[in-house]
Scaffold this motif. Structure first.
Motif, short mmCIF file in Angstrom:
data_model
loop_
_atom_site.label_atom_id
_atom_site.label_comp_id
_atom_site.label_asym_id
_atom_site.label_seq_id
_atom_site.Cartn_x
_atom_site.Cartn_y
_atom_site.Cartn_z
N SER A 16 27.36 33.57 40.36
CA SER A 16 28.30 32.88 41.25
C SER A 16 29.44 33.81 41.66
O SER A 16 29.82 34.72 40.92
CB SER A 16 28.87 31.64 40.56
OG SER A 16 29.62 32.01 39.44
N PRO A 17 29.98 33.59 42.86
CA PRO A 17 31.10 34.43 43.31
C PRO A 17 32.28 34.31 42.35
O PRO A 17 32.55 33.24 41.82
CB PRO A 17 31.46 33.84 44.68
CG PRO A 17 30.26 33.08 45.11
CD PRO A 17 29.60 32.60 43.85
N HIS A 18 32.96 35.41 42.14
CA HIS A 18 34.11 35.42 41.24
C HIS A 18 35.11 36.47 41.70
O HIS A 18 34.81 37.29 42.56
CB HIS A 18 33.66 35.72 39.80
CG HIS A 18 33.04 37.07 39.65
ND1 HIS A 18 31.73 37.32 39.98
CD2 HIS A 18 33.55 38.25 39.26
CE1 HIS A 18 31.46 38.59 39.78
NE2 HIS A 18 32.55 39.19 39.35
N LEU A 19 36.29 36.42 41.14
CA LEU A 19 37.34 37.38 41.48
C LEU A 19 37.24 38.62 40.60
O LEU A 19 36.85 38.54 39.44
CB LEU A 19 38.72 36.74 41.27
CG LEU A 19 39.05 35.56 42.16
CD1 LEU A 19 40.35 34.93 41.72
CD2 LEU A 19 39.12 35.99 43.62
N TRP A 20 37.60 39.74 41.17
CA TRP A 20 37.68 40.98 40.40
C TRP A 20 38.98 40.97 39.61
O TRP A 20 39.92 40.25 39.94
CB TRP A 20 37.65 42.19 41.33
CG TRP A 20 36.36 42.39 42.06
CD1 TRP A 20 35.10 42.28 41.56
CD2 TRP A 20 36.21 42.72 43.44
NE1 TRP A 20 34.18 42.54 42.53
CE2 TRP A 20 34.83 42.81 43.71
CE3 TRP A 20 37.11 42.96 44.49
CZ2 TRP A 20 34.32 43.13 44.96
CZ3 TRP A 20 36.60 43.27 45.73
CH2 TRP A 20 35.23 43.36 45.96
N ASP A 21 39.05 41.80 38.58
CA ASP A 21 40.25 41.85 37.74
C ASP A 21 41.49 42.22 38.54
O ASP A 21 42.57 41.66 38.33
CB ASP A 21 40.06 42.84 36.58
CG ASP A 21 39.09 42.32 35.53
OD1 ASP A 21 38.88 41.09 35.48
OD2 ASP A 21 38.55 43.14 34.77
N HIS A 22 41.36 43.16 39.48
CA HIS A 22 42.54 43.55 40.26
C HIS A 22 42.99 42.42 41.18
O HIS A 22 44.17 42.29 41.49
CB HIS A 22 42.31 44.86 41.04
CG HIS A 22 41.33 44.73 42.16
ND1 HIS A 22 39.97 44.90 41.99
CD2 HIS A 22 41.51 44.43 43.47
CE1 HIS A 22 39.36 44.73 43.14
NE2 HIS A 22 40.28 44.44 44.05
N GLN A 23 42.06 41.55 41.62
CA GLN A 23 42.45 40.39 42.42
C GLN A 23 43.24 39.39 41.56
O GLN A 23 44.24 38.84 42.00
CB GLN A 23 41.23 39.71 43.02
CG GLN A 23 40.57 40.50 44.13
CD GLN A 23 39.30 39.83 44.59
OE1 GLN A 23 38.38 39.61 43.79
NE2 GLN A 23 39.25 39.49 45.86
#
Length: 88
Positions: A16-23
């Motif tokens: 599933s789509p997810h955010l990157w750590d820097h985001q």
């Protein structure tokens, strides 16, 4: 920030789509900014503005989408973009 953790995109689960750590870090910085006193000492009737600046392809649109749609105290959002043409 705790409210954001309830969304599926906040943590990586499967494909599933997810955010990157820097985001997530950028969102955390913006949330802290929104909760701070942004008054300008010399002009208390004005508030400071913020600028989100990241390199191309690092997910600024995703950050802005989360901030605009998932934070309960954010009711109005203005997005400005600036594009520079290629120079020879």
């Amino acid at each position: 920030m705790a409210q954001l953790a309830r969304y599926g995109f906040w943590s990586q689960t499967g494909a599933s789509p997810h955010l990157w750590d820097h985001q997530k870090a950028a969102i955390g910085t913006v949330v802290a900014y929104l909760n701070a006193n942004r008054a300008i000492p010399e002009r208390p009737e004005h508030q400071e503005a913020a600028l989100l600046k990241l390199p191309t392809g690092t997910g600024k649109s995703g950050i802005i989408a989360v901030l605009a749609r998932c934070l309960p105290n954010v009711r109005k959002v203005l997005v400005l973009t600036l594009s520079f043409g290629m120079q020879n």
